[in-house]
Design a protein around this motif. Sequence first.
Motif, PDB file in Angstrom:
ATOM      1  N   HIS A 253      -8.834  -8.119  -5.278  1.00  0.00           N
ATOM      2  CA  HIS A 253      -8.255  -6.786  -5.473  1.00  0.00           C
ATOM      3  C   HIS A 253      -8.686  -5.912  -4.302  1.00  0.00           C
ATOM      4  O   HIS A 253      -9.872  -5.821  -4.012  1.00  0.00           O
ATOM      5  CB  HIS A 253      -8.734  -6.175  -6.789  1.00  0.00           C
ATOM      6  CG  HIS A 253      -8.147  -4.809  -7.044  1.00  0.00           C
ATOM      7  ND1 HIS A 253      -6.880  -4.632  -7.561  1.00  0.00           N
ATOM      8  CD2 HIS A 253      -8.649  -3.564  -6.834  1.00  0.00           C
ATOM      9  CE1 HIS A 253      -6.633  -3.328  -7.663  1.00  0.00           C
ATOM     10  NE2 HIS A 253      -7.701  -2.676  -7.224  1.00  0.00           N
ATOM     11  N   PRO A 254      -7.790  -5.294  -3.545  1.00  0.00           N
ATOM     12  CA  PRO A 254      -6.348  -5.240  -3.813  1.00  0.00           C
ATOM     13  C   PRO A 254      -5.598  -6.509  -3.434  1.00  0.00           C
ATOM     14  O   PRO A 254      -4.432  -6.660  -3.777  1.00  0.00           O
ATOM     15  CB  PRO A 254      -5.896  -4.065  -2.945  1.00  0.00           C
ATOM     16  CG  PRO A 254      -6.824  -4.098  -1.781  1.00  0.00           C
ATOM     17  CD  PRO A 254      -8.158  -4.512  -2.343  1.00  0.00           C
ATOM     18  N   GLY A 255      -6.242  -7.412  -2.696  1.00  0.00           N
ATOM     19  CA  GLY A 255      -5.557  -8.625  -2.286  1.00  0.00           C
ATOM     20  C   GLY A 255      -4.664  -8.383  -1.086  1.00  0.00           C
ATOM     21  O   GLY A 255      -4.644  -7.300  -0.490  1.00  0.00           O
ATOM     22  N   PRO A 256      -3.919  -9.406  -0.671  1.00  0.00           N
ATOM     23  CA  PRO A 256      -3.011  -9.269   0.471  1.00  0.00           C
ATOM     24  C   PRO A 256      -1.955  -8.193   0.249  1.00  0.00           C
ATOM     25  O   PRO A 256      -1.718  -7.749  -0.879  1.00  0.00           O
ATOM     26  CB  PRO A 256      -2.379 -10.663   0.578  1.00  0.00           C
ATOM     27  CG  PRO A 256      -3.337 -11.585  -0.110  1.00  0.00           C
ATOM     28  CD  PRO A 256      -3.939 -10.773  -1.209  1.00  0.00           C
ATOM     29  N   ALA A 257      -1.317  -7.806   1.342  1.00  0.00           N
ATOM     30  CA  ALA A 257      -0.290  -6.768   1.261  1.00  0.00           C
ATOM     31  C   ALA A 257       0.816  -7.155   0.284  1.00  0.00           C
ATOM     32  O   ALA A 257       1.347  -6.308  -0.447  1.00  0.00           O
ATOM     33  CB  ALA A 257       0.285  -6.502   2.649  1.00  0.00           C
ATOM     34  N   CYS A 258       1.150  -8.443   0.230  1.00  0.00           N
ATOM     35  CA  CYS A 258       2.256  -8.886  -0.616  1.00  0.00           C
ATOM     36  C   CYS A 258       1.951  -8.771  -2.108  1.00  0.00           C
ATOM     37  O   CYS A 258       2.837  -8.924  -2.940  1.00  0.00           O
ATOM     38  CB  CYS A 258       2.649 -10.322  -0.277  1.00  0.00           C
ATOM     39  SG  CYS A 258       1.307 -11.516  -0.463  1.00  0.00           S
ATOM     40  N   TYR A 259       0.698  -8.477  -2.474  1.00  0.00           N
ATOM     41  CA  TYR A 259       0.348  -8.303  -3.886  1.00  0.00           C
ATOM     42  C   TYR A 259       0.804  -6.948  -4.431  1.00  0.00           C
ATOM     43  O   TYR A 259       0.617  -6.662  -5.607  1.00  0.00           O
ATOM     44  CB  TYR A 259      -1.161  -8.437  -4.093  1.00  0.00           C
ATOM     45  CG  TYR A 259      -1.700  -9.849  -4.095  1.00  0.00           C
ATOM     46  CD1 TYR A 259      -0.954 -10.915  -3.598  1.00  0.00           C
ATOM     47  CD2 TYR A 259      -2.979 -10.122  -4.566  1.00  0.00           C
ATOM     48  CE1 TYR A 259      -1.459 -12.198  -3.574  1.00  0.00           C
ATOM     49  CE2 TYR A 259      -3.497 -11.401  -4.563  1.00  0.00           C
ATOM     50  CZ  TYR A 259      -2.732 -12.439  -4.059  1.00  0.00           C
ATOM     51  OH  TYR A 259      -3.243 -13.710  -4.053  1.00  0.00           O
ATOM     52  N   ARG A 260       1.329  -6.097  -3.570  1.00  0.00           N
ATOM     53  CA  ARG A 260       1.875  -4.788  -3.970  1.00  0.00           C
ATOM     54  C   ARG A 260       0.805  -3.823  -4.482  1.00  0.00           C
ATOM     55  O   ARG A 260       1.067  -2.956  -5.314  1.00  0.00           O
ATOM     56  CB  ARG A 260       2.947  -4.954  -5.058  1.00  0.00           C
ATOM     57  CG  ARG A 260       4.157  -5.790  -4.669  1.00  0.00           C
ATOM     58  CD  ARG A 260       5.102  -5.935  -5.845  1.00  0.00           C
ATOM     59  NE  ARG A 260       6.260  -6.787  -5.550  1.00  0.00           N
ATOM     60  CZ  ARG A 260       7.444  -6.326  -5.132  1.00  0.00           C
ATOM     61  NH1 ARG A 260       7.624  -5.027  -4.938  1.00  0.00           N
ATOM     62  NH2 ARG A 260       8.445  -7.158  -4.915  1.00  0.00           N
ATOM     63  N   LYS A 261      -0.421  -3.949  -3.982  1.00  0.00           N
ATOM     64  CA  LYS A 261      -1.480  -3.028  -4.403  1.00  0.00           C
ATOM     65  C   LYS A 261      -2.080  -2.291  -3.212  1.00  0.00           C
ATOM     66  O   LYS A 261      -3.223  -1.821  -3.271  1.00  0.00           O
ATOM     67  CB  LYS A 261      -2.581  -3.791  -5.155  1.00  0.00           C
ATOM     68  CG  LYS A 261      -2.136  -4.359  -6.490  1.00  0.00           C
ATOM     69  CD  LYS A 261      -3.296  -5.053  -7.206  1.00  0.00           C
ATOM     70  CE  LYS A 261      -2.875  -5.614  -8.546  1.00  0.00           C
ATOM     71  NZ  LYS A 261      -3.992  -6.303  -9.239  1.00  0.00           N
TER      72      LYS A 261
END
Length: 1190
Positions: A253-261
Motif C-alpha cells: 500500500h499504496p502499491g504500484p501506480a496501476c493499483y489506483r491508489k
Amino acid sequence: MPEVLYEEVLEVEERVVLYRGEPGAGTPVKGRTGDLLEVQQPVDLGGLRGKLEGLLARGIRSLAVVLMHSYTWAQHERQVGALAQELGFTHVSLSSEAMPMVRIVPRGHTACADAYLTPTIQRYVQGFRRGFQGQLKDVQVLFMRSDGGLAPMDSFSGSRAVLSGPAGGVVGYSATTYRVEGGQPVIGFDMGGTSTDVSRYAGEFEHVFEASTAGVTLQAPQLDINTVAAGGGSRLFFRSGLFVVGPESAGAHPGPACYRKGGPVTVTDANLVLGRLLPASFPCIFGPGENQPLSPEASRKALEAVATEVNSFLTNGPCPASPLSLEEVAMGFVRVANEAMCRPIRALTQARGHDPSAHVLACFGGAGGQHACAIARALGMDTVHIHRHSGLLSALGLALADVVHEAQEPCSLPYAPETFMQLDQRLSRLEEQCVDALRAQGFPRSQISTESFLHLRYQGTDCALMVSAHQHPATARSPRAGDFGAAFVERYMREFGFVIPERPVVVDDVRVRGTGRSGLRLEDMAKAQTGPPRVDKMTQCYFEGGYQETPVYLLGELGFGHKLQGPCLIIDSNSTILVEPGCQAEVTETGDIRISVGAEAPSTVGAQLDPIHLSIFSHRFMSIAEQMGRILQRTAISTNIKERLDFSCALFGPDGGLVSNAPHIPVHLGAMQETVQFQIQQLGANLHPGDVLLSNHPSAGGSHLPDLTVITPVRTSSAGAALGVRLAERLTLTLCRQVFWPGQTRPVFYVASRGHHADIGGITPGSMPPHSTTLQQEGAVFLSFKLVQGGVFQEEAVTEALRAPGKIPGCSGTRNLHDNLSDLRAQVAANQKGIQLVGELIGQYGLDVVQAYMGHIQANAELAVRDMLRAFGTSRQARGLPLEVSAEDHMDDGSPIRLRVQINLSQGSAVFDFSGTGPEVFGNLNAPRAITLSALIYCLRCLVGRDIPLNQGCLAPVRVVIPRGSILDPSPEAAVVGGNVLTSQRVVDVILGAFGACAASQGCMNNVTLGNAHMGYYETVAGGAGAGPGWHGRSGVHSHMTNTRITDPEILESRYPVIVRRFELRLGSGGRGRFRGGDGVIRELLFREEALLSVLTERRAFRPYGLHGGEPGARGLNLLIRKDGRTVNLGGKTSVPVYPGDVFCLHTPGGGGYGDPDDPAPPPPGSPQQPPAFPERGSVYEYRRAQEAV
C-alpha cells in the motif's frame, strides 16, 4: 539492537570468566563445552528482584536474558529466569536456550527477538485454536520454521519463524523441480509484488546460522534465502542520466501506480505498459474501494513523467540523442531490473564455487514468470522450470515439508582421534533427543531419520562450516558418526580453493537434525493433450525492436507434451508466464512448464551514450568487481582478507581511471586509482607482457604500507592465459593487472585488487606502530617492484624485500611470510577472474563499446557531483551568501588542516584548496595525497545524498590543491600509518564542516593493539557521530573512513588474556545542540598476562566541533589503572607494558552538536522521510555488510 524490540535494559550483577588458573582464583566449574570457568561474582538475586518488580509495575511481561558465557554455563541465566517467572513474567527467553552458540551479541539479539515475537505468536495461536470446536485438542497443527522444517504449534517460537514464508518456497521447489530435473542443481527465484528472494538447492538445504533481518542479527538455523530486490513493487527513477530500479519499494500500500491508489511507478507498471500483464486476468480488487481492475492508464501516466525526464536528458544532455518512446523507456527499466537481480545470483553461486550456468532456474511467485527467460539468459542457463502452482509454491511447500526437531549444543573440543569417542557420545545423546521428540508426535521409528553435523573451523580462524558426514562414511580414523574431517576438507576446498593441512581443526558445536517424514508427494499427472494448444486470445507485447503478435494460452487447458514457441503468454489464476522470443515452452508430464532458453537475438549497441545500456553496464562493471572480490575472499588465507574482508577490487579504464570499485572501503576509494596511474607514468613503455608490479609506497598512490598493490601486463593469447594460470598457482596483494588486447599496443583496461596484509615488518607486530617517525619503521616498501618478470615469479626477490626491514636497527622483517605469499596467489586469481569477465563483455559488445561505456559511467558520476555543486551554490546564492566556504580543524599536536572551497556555479565545479595546512610532522600522522583524495570522494558521495557510481568521475568536477611538504602531501620517507587511520578522519570533518553538512564526528578510529610473544590483537573502537540539520548523532558507532565491527566479548575473552570489564555508552559526551551529538563509549580491558599495549588515537586535545551554535563533543581519554590503584593518563599515542591486574580504560570522543541548544523553536520532525526500501537479507547481504564494516 533496534529499539523497537525492547522497552528497557537492566544490568545483572554477576560475572563468569574462563578459568586460567591465576593466583587467588576460585574453584573452577565445568561448562557444557568442556571449558573450565570461574564464577567471579554470583547473581545478586536480591538486587535484581527489585529491578524486575519495577518492570512489572510498568506493565512489562516479556523478558529476554543474556549473560556472558551462558552458552557453556547457563546456571546464572536459569536463576534469573526462575526469579522472573516467580515474580509473574509471562514469557522469559533465555539466550542459552534460544540458541546456545558462542557470541553474546547475536545470541542476545536472538533472545530479544524471541521475547518480542513469541508472545505475539502465542496469542495468535490461541485465537486460532478458539476458532475450532474443541480448540484443536488432539489435532496436530504444524507451523513452518525458517529452517524449512515443520514444528508443532506448541513449540513454535519467534526466533525460528522469521523466514517461514520464503522457506516454504524453497521446500516447494526442492520437492518438485529438483526431482523432476533429475537432480540438477536449482536456483530458486521467488519474485512477488514486494520482494524477490533467491536461494539454491542441490540435494540438501543450505542453512546459515547467523544472519540479519531488519537490523536484528539472529543466531538460529535458517535457510540461506537472499532477499535481493523489492519485486514488482521496485520503484523506477531516472537520476543524472542513469536508469535506477529500487531499492525503494511501493509496498503493498499504496502499491504500484496501476493499483489506483496514487502509488509510484514500478516494475509492475513497466510490464503492464509493455503488454506483458493483461488486466483482464486480474480480479477487480484495486482502487480505494478495492473493486476496480488494474489501470494501464495510470501506469502509462506515471511512466510518461519519467520518460519526460529521460528525453529531456537525451536532447539537452552532454551527448544529444533521439528521444525514446514510452515502450522503450519501460523496456529499459525492465532490462535494468533484470541485471540488478542477476548480480546477487552470481554472487550467491560463485561465493561457494558454483557456476550459475550449470543450474536450472526454478521460478515462482506472482511476478517471477514475467522475468524468468531474461534472468536465465543473462546467467547462461538453458532451462527454466515453472511449477504449475508457481504462484502458490510457498504454500505448497508447507504441505510437502517434513516435521523437524533439532538439538544442538556448544563444544570446544579439537577434532582429533582422542576426542572422537566424546563426539560420538554427544551426537548419540542429541540423536536420542530428536528421535524421542518426533516419536512423541506420532512418527514411527521407520519414518524418522537423523543427520549429524559438526561445526568445524581451523584453529585461529573464524570461518566455521557446519558439515554433515552423510556422504562420508566412517573410517578407522574418524568418529563412528562419519568422517566429518573429510567432509570439512572437501567443502573448504570447494568454497575457498585451498586447505590448511598443518592447522588443527576445532569443533565449535555439535548438532543433530531429526526429520519425521510424512511421505507426502504431489502425484497429480497432467492431462494428455488432445490436439494443438488452444490460443485463448492474441495480444500485442513489446520486445526489443517493437511490438509482436503474442498468443495467450490458459495453463489449465494445456496438456502433457504441448510445445509453445515464444513469444507467448501463459496465464493461470495466480501468475503470468512470459515466454520470450527465441525460447520454447513445453508442458511436462506433471503439468509444469519447462522453458528451453534460446540465445538472445543479436542487437547492435553503439559507442554513443544510451542511458539504458549505461545502467546495464554500470551493473555489469560492478558485478565484475564483486566477483573478483569473491574469488579473492575464497582463495586468500589470512584473517585480514578472508574473514575481516579488508580488501577492495576494482576495474580501471585505459588511462588508469577508476571505473568501478567493490566493495566501498572508504580509505581505498581514491588511492587505488593513484596507484595505477603512477605506474603508467613511471614505467610507460617498460611494461611488458608477463610483468607484475608490486607497489605500496605512499608517493605511488599507497595509503599505508600494509595495503599492497600489484600491477600486471597480461596478454590475452594462449601464452598469456597459461601465464595467468601459473601465477594464480603462485601469487597475492593489491593487484592491478594491465591487459593488452590483440592489435592494441597499449593496455585496454586494468583490474586491481588491494589487500591489507597483517604484517610486512617494521618496529612493531602488525606494522601499525604508534610512534614511528620514518616510513622504513613501518615495514617493507615497494615503489615499482617487478614481482613477476618475463612470466617468472620472483619469489626469492620478493621474499628478500619483505625481510629487508629486519636490516634496520630496531625493526623486523615480515613476521608472516607464508600468509603474504599465499594472499598474493589469491589476488592473482581474483584479477584473472576480472580479466576473464571483462573479456567476455568485450566479446559480447566489442572493445570500442566497452571502453566507451567505461567513459560514460565515469561521466555519469561526474554529472551527479556537478549537479550537487550547482545545487549547493544556488542555495547559498539565494540566501545572499558567497560561493566560497572554508573550514579549519587541528590535529592534537596543533597541526592545522585548512580548506577553502570555491564553487563555480555555471560549470558545477569547485576548487578544494588545502593551502595553509600544517607541514609534515615528526611522527606518523602524515597522510599521503591519495588519502586526501579518498576522503574527498567519500564526502562528495555523502553530499550527493544518494547512491552514485564510484569512479574517477567523482573528482572530474573538482581541482584539488594540496601543498607539497604538508601533512597531507609529505616527503617520500615520512611515516604515514597514523595518517591513514586518523588524519583521514580529520580531513572528512573539515570537508563536511565547510559545506555545513554536519558537526564533527569523533574524528578517530581509537586504534588499540595488544601483543606478546604468542598472541596479537588489534581493534578499533566506536565513538559518537556528529549531529546534522534534522537528526541527532548516533552513539557508539564508527563513522566516515572506517566502519569496523569490534570482536564479540565472548570471542575476545576466549582467545586473548583479557576480561571486558566495561563496555557502555559514555553518557553526556555528545555535544549539546538543537540536535545532540552522539555519545562516545567507555571500554575497560583487564589484563591477565604481561603484554605490550599500544594506542594510536586522536581528539584527546581538540574537541569535535559543533555547528551553527551546537556545542563540541567531549575529548577522548586513555587511562591505565595499575593493579596497585595508580591511574596514569597515557596520552593519545604510546606503547606501554602492562601486567596481570592492570586495566586499560578508554573513553572515546563524542560527536558535535548541531544548532543552538537553547533555541526555543521545536526541532523539525527529522530528515526528509525516505521511501521504504526492501529489507535485504541472506548470505550475499551479510558478506557485503561485513566488507563495508572495515
